[in-house]
Structure formats: C-alpha cells, structure tokens
Design a protein around this motif. Structure first.
Motif, PDB file in Angstrom:
ATOM      1  N   ARG A 274       0.830  -1.214   0.000  1.00 17.91           N
ATOM      2  CA  ARG A 274       0.000   0.000   0.000  1.00 17.91           C
ATOM      3  C   ARG A 274       0.863   1.262   0.000  1.00 17.91           C
ATOM      4  O   ARG A 274       0.532   2.252  -0.651  1.00 17.91           O
ATOM      5  N   HIS A 275       1.983   1.213   0.706  1.00 19.43           N
ATOM      6  CA  HIS A 275       2.875   2.368   0.740  1.00 19.43           C
ATOM      7  C   HIS A 275       3.518   2.606  -0.634  1.00 19.43           C
ATOM      8  O   HIS A 275       3.622   3.756  -1.095  1.00 19.43           O
ATOM      9  N   LEU A 276       3.934   1.526  -1.309  1.00 21.99           N
ATOM     10  CA  LEU A 276       4.556   1.675  -2.622  1.00 21.99           C
ATOM     11  C   LEU A 276       3.549   2.172  -3.658  1.00 21.99           C
ATOM     12  O   LEU A 276       3.882   2.975  -4.536  1.00 21.99           O
ATOM     13  N   LEU A 277       2.302   1.675  -3.581  1.00 23.79           N
ATOM     14  CA  LEU A 277       1.286   2.122  -4.533  1.00 23.79           C
ATOM     15  C   LEU A 277       0.847   3.556  -4.262  1.00 23.79           C
ATOM     16  O   LEU A 277       0.497   4.291  -5.194  1.00 23.79           O
ATOM     17  N   TYR A 278       0.876   3.946  -3.003  1.00 24.13           N
ATOM     18  CA  TYR A 278       0.449   5.313  -2.665  1.00 24.13           C
ATOM     19  C   TYR A 278       1.413   6.354  -3.228  1.00 24.13           C
ATOM     20  O   TYR A 278       1.020   7.506  -3.458  1.00 24.13           O
ATOM     21  N   LYS A 279       2.662   5.960  -3.460  1.00 21.53           N
ATOM     22  CA  LYS A 279       3.610   6.893  -4.079  1.00 21.53           C
ATOM     23  C   LYS A 279       3.184   7.280  -5.488  1.00 21.53           C
ATOM     24  O   LYS A 279       3.528   8.366  -5.969  1.00 21.53           O
ATOM     25  N   HIS A 280       2.447   6.395  -6.166  1.00 24.67           N
ATOM     26  CA  HIS A 280       1.967   6.655  -7.528  1.00 24.67           C
ATOM     27  C   HIS A 280       0.487   7.049  -7.548  1.00 24.67           C
ATOM     28  O   HIS A 280      -0.173   6.932  -8.584  1.00 24.67           O
ATOM     29  N   ASN A 281      -0.023   7.493  -6.389  1.00 26.06           N
ATOM     30  CA  ASN A 281      -1.435   7.917  -6.264  1.00 26.06           C
ATOM     31  C   ASN A 281      -2.408   6.768  -6.577  1.00 26.06           C
ATOM     32  O   ASN A 281      -3.460   6.978  -7.179  1.00 26.06           O
ATOM     33  N   ILE A 282      -2.030   5.560  -6.175  1.00 28.32           N
ATOM     34  CA  ILE A 282      -2.891   4.389  -6.323  1.00 28.32           C
ATOM     35  C   ILE A 282      -3.309   3.940  -4.926  1.00 28.32           C
ATOM     36  O   ILE A 282      -2.457   3.709  -4.060  1.00 28.32           O
ATOM     37  N   THR A 283      -4.595   3.812  -4.711  1.00 23.57           N
ATOM     38  CA  THR A 283      -5.144   3.477  -3.394  1.00 23.57           C
ATOM     39  C   THR A 283      -5.653   2.047  -3.392  1.00 23.57           C
ATOM     40  O   THR A 283      -6.210   1.577  -4.386  1.00 23.57           O
ATOM     41  N   VAL A 284      -5.470   1.372  -2.259  1.00 26.40           N
ATOM     42  CA  VAL A 284      -5.951  -0.001  -2.073  1.00 26.40           C
ATOM     43  C   VAL A 284      -7.258   0.051  -1.292  1.00 26.40           C
ATOM     44  O   VAL A 284      -7.329   0.658  -0.215  1.00 26.40           O
ATOM     45  N   LYS A 285      -8.301  -0.571  -1.841  1.00 23.74           N
ATOM     46  CA  LYS A 285      -9.618  -0.569  -1.218  1.00 23.74           C
ATOM     47  C   LYS A 285     -10.045  -2.007  -0.914  1.00 23.74           C
ATOM     48  O   LYS A 285      -9.785  -2.920  -1.701  1.00 23.74           O
TER      49      LYS A 285
END
Length: 252
Positions: A109-120
C-alpha cells in the motif's frame, strides 16, 4: 406274580411303541384365481377412487416466492462509496490476495500510494450486489475469494504492474480502465502503449511540420509557386484524361 406284571407293563429296552405320531406337510394348492376379464379391469380402473391431494399446514414448506432482503445501513453506505469510486476513478483493478501477510500488504500500500494508487477493501457480496445493477455488471465474476481493489483517478498501469512484480502473492485478475473491461493480458498490452503526452507531442509535431512546409513554399519566389501550381494542374488534368479513356472504350 408282581414281577411278571411289572415285566409285562414296563417297556423293555429297545422296544418301540405300537402307535407313532406322524406330522403331515401342507397340501399343495391346486386352485388359482382366474384373471379378470379385460372389460372388468377397465371398469375397475375407471371407477377406482382417487383421494384428493392432502393439504399441508401453512409453514410446513418454504414459500416459492423469493424474499427480497433489504440492505442495512452499512451496506447502503458501502454501495454509495462504490458508486462514487467508479465515477471518480478511471482505473479500477481487481487483484486476488493469496495469503499475503499484514506487513507485506502495508508495504504494498505504501509503494502504490507513491503513484497515487489506493488499495480498497470491500466484501464480495456487497460489490457483486452493486455491480449487478450497474453498467459494470461484467466485472462480477472477478470478485470471488479474497480480493482487493487498486484504484486511481488516472490510469497508472505501468506503475501498478511494476509494483506488483515485487509481490508474487498478489495476482492481477482484470481491470476497468476508461470504462473498458480488460483482462490481465489486456492490461499488459495497455501498459505498452505510449502515454497521452507522447501522442499529443507527435500530433503537434506532425501538424507543425506541415504548416512550416507550407510557410516555406509561400515564402519562395512567386514564379516558383506558379510553376508548382501549373504542374499540379497538369497532373490533375492527366489523371482525369486517363480515367476518362477507359470509360469511353467501355461506352463504344
């Protein structure tokens, strides 16, 4: 005398009685029932009593009418959030979670959040219920088992695939990108396309090249421009005469 009488009355050893009881077997049945006449059989079949169907008490069997279960407040809230999610986000990817630990999920989730991608995270039952009444109903079969959703307002396909390479326990099932349902292979093919910025630059460079060439021709001497125009008229006239000759031959 007494000894003589006792010897006559008492049975001697090895002596058999004069009368014996013999048990006879049952006699064989020699009389059988005669088969009924065919007309009598038909008459009995027609006049046979058929009892009415037994009425079962109410509640003994479940009713055939489907019960419509109303959604509770929590389900309605999650459906509203899903509706807003599908309206605002251009990329919604479905990923299967194969026994990923909490620490690995936090890192992902932290790595994806760097690219403005959110986990739901949403229950599959709620998601399928929402998708069945929307235009995204074809995404329903993807939500089976433990699944998570990767969402972003802009398509970040390359970044998502690069991040997923480091998480082998996460399997990409499919995604909805720009209102288009794509499979896992389709997502990989989509990631190989150039970005919108590159395409816009290529279109602008092509148009600017044409305009610069036209401006260069207009800046030349008028005589050169008139020669080019005359050459263009000759080519058009020669092409028109070449097309008219076969037509005249066909008419003759």
């Amino acid at each position: 005398m007494a000894a003589t009488l006792c010897s006559k009355l008492l049975p001697k050893q090895g002596w058999l009685p004069l009368t014996q009881s013999v048990r006879h077997g049952s006699k064989a049945v020699t009389r059988h029932r005669k088969p009924l006449h065919i007309q009598k059989q038909k008459l009995l079949a027609v006049t046979q009593y058929i009892p009415p169907a037994r009425e079962f008490p109410p509640g003994a069997y479940p009713s055939q009418t489907k019960r419509v279960q109303e959604d509770n407040d929590l389900t309605l809230l999650m459906k509203r959030e899903l509706k807003k999610l599908f309206e605002d986000c251009k990329m919604i990817a479905v990923v299967q979670n194969s026994s990923s630990s909490a620490e690995d999920m936090m890192t992902l989730r932290h790595l994806l959040y760097k690219h403005n991608i959110t986990v739901k995270f949403f229950p599959n039952k709620v998601v399928r219920s929402f998708l069945s009444d929307s235009i995204y109903c074809n995404m329903g079969p993807l939500f089976v088992g433990p699944t998570v959703m990767f969402v972003s307002k802009e398509p970040k396909v390359k970044e998502m695939l690069t991040t997923l390479r480091g998480s082998p326990q996460m399997t990409l099932l499919g995604a909805c990108i720009d209102n288009t349902l794509l499979s896992a292979q389709g997502i990989v093919s989509y990631s190989k396309l150039p970005s919108m910025t590159v395409i816009q630059g290529e279109v602008v460079s092509g148009l600017s090249m044409l305009t610069s060439h036209t401006a260069y021709l207009l800046q030349r001497h008028p005589a050169h421009l008139s020669q080019l125009l005359q050459q263009y008229i000759k080519q058009q006239s020669s092409d028109g005469s070449a097309e008219a000759a076969p037509k005249a031959e066909e008419a003759t």
